[in-house]
Design a protein around this motif. Structure first.
Motif, mmCIF file in Angstrom:
data_model
loop_
_atom_site.group_PDB
_atom_site.id
_atom_site.type_symbol
_atom_site.label_atom_id
_atom_site.label_comp_id
_atom_site.label_asym_id
_atom_site.label_seq_id
_atom_site.Cartn_x
_atom_site.Cartn_y
_atom_site.Cartn_z
ATOM 1 N N LEU A 198 -2.888 -3.116 -3.065
ATOM 2 C CA LEU A 198 -2.552 -4.547 -3.973
ATOM 3 C C LEU A 198 -2.301 -5.715 -2.349
ATOM 4 O O LEU A 198 -1.328 -5.708 -1.714
ATOM 5 C CB LEU A 198 -1.369 -4.910 -4.609
ATOM 6 C CG LEU A 198 -1.667 -5.866 -5.765
ATOM 7 C CD1 LEU A 198 -2.065 -5.643 -6.357
ATOM 8 C CD2 LEU A 198 -0.160 -6.209 -6.561
ATOM 9 N N ASN A 240 0.717 -1.409 -0.007
ATOM 10 C CA ASN A 240 0.286 0.025 0.089
ATOM 11 C C ASN A 240 0.664 0.934 0.096
ATOM 12 O O ASN A 240 2.157 1.195 0.773
ATOM 13 C CB ASN A 240 -1.182 0.045 1.068
ATOM 14 C CG ASN A 240 -1.873 1.090 1.829
ATOM 15 O OD1 ASN A 240 -2.322 1.449 0.481
ATOM 16 N ND2 ASN A 240 -2.197 2.117 2.748
ATOM 17 N N SER A 253 -7.539 -5.432 -5.324
ATOM 18 C CA SER A 253 -7.217 -4.245 -5.093
ATOM 19 C C SER A 253 -8.228 -3.225 -4.943
ATOM 20 O O SER A 253 -8.991 -3.318 -5.948
ATOM 21 C CB SER A 253 -5.745 -4.133 -6.387
ATOM 22 O OG SER A 253 -5.344 -2.377 -6.039
#
Ligand SMILES: *[C@@H]1O[C@H](CO)[C@@H](O)[C@H](O)[C@H]1NC(C)=O
Length: 255
Positions: free
Chosen positions: A234, A82, A125
């Motif tokens: 992600l 992140n 995501s």
């Protein structure tokens, strides 16, 4: 019908070689472009592979101020990458963040995946439109694309389908090249220094592809957010090598 389902199930289990499930058996760490750290060059004590790479961007240590930054945290069998990728003022180009497993360089520490055709990532995501996601793997003898990266890696971009649901992404090994630009992370760009990079392909371009030998000697895995500006998030559940994309995958494979 029953036969078909069974055959498919057998095929996909036989074909998948798990490389990472974020079960904590391998340590991962993150690297951000040196601008964000406030000190240049960034030194990554546990991973000498990274320091020469991070040392080159941006060129001037005077340009400081917290830009691209990310965290990579392993929690409940998921790697969470992140952060935010920002423009590097001195380059007028997006910076990068990466996360990498601890590597040894001395021996292959993953299964021989030379019979496989690509990597498969199971991800979620909240920023599926972010353009800078890339995956890379280190091998024992990968060539390096610049003098800043003494230990080479093969890198490839991947795109996500829209929506925050879990998705399976297949990245064929032919999408990976060791000759990626340290400026963009792409294999088809020309550096400001005049160096043209090359992607894996047929004929003469095969020299940029991972060879069977490379695929038998993986020493590490990496995730990148590079070459695109913006926030990214992600969540990676697994990375595997597969002989063919499983039926669940939802990105078209380039022919
Ligand atoms: C994720 O990254 C964004 C952008 O840098 C940041 O604002 C946010 O706080 C981060 N979230 C977590 C949970 O770390």
């Amino acid at each position: 019908m029953y036969k078909l389902v069974l055959a498919t199930a057998l095929l996909s289990t036989a074909a998948a070689q798990t490389l990472e499930t974020f079960d904590g058996s391998r340590t991962w760490s993150e690297t951000n472009d040196p601008v964000s750290s406030g000190v240049a060059p960034v030194r990554h004590r546990r991973d000498p592979h990274r320091s020469p790479l991070t040392a080159h961007r941006p060129p001037s240590p005077q340009v400081m101020g917290g830009l691209s930054q990310a965290t990579f945290k392993i929690s409940q069998g998921t790697g969470v990458f992140n952060g935010t990728c920002k423009i590097v003022p001195s380059l007028q180009a997006p910076g990068f963040c990466s996360a990498q497993s601890e590597k040894t360089h001395l021996r292959a520490s993953y299964p021989d995946v030379s019979k496989s055709k690509g990597l498969e990532l199971v991800v979620r995501s909240t920023t599926p439109t972010f353009k800078g996601f890339k995956v890379a793997f280190a091998t024992k003898h990968a060539k390096s694309s610049s003098r800043y990266t003494p230990f080479g890696t093969f890198k490839a971009p991947f795109a996500l389908s829209s929506g925050a649901r879990e998705q399976t992404v297949f990245v064929p090994f032919t999408d990976f090249s060791w000759d990626w630009s340290p400026y963009t992370g792409e294999c088809d760009t020309k550096d400001p220094t005049g160096v043209q990079h090359h992607c894996c392909g047929e004929g003469d371009l095969e020299q940029y592809c991972p060879s069977s030998k490379d695929l038998a000697e993986l020493t590490g895995l990496e995730l990148w957010a590079e070459g695109a500006e913006g926030d990214f998030h992600l969540e990676v559940k697994s990375i595997a090598a597969v002989a063919a994309p499983t039926l669940r995958y939802n990105k078209k494979v380039d022919a």
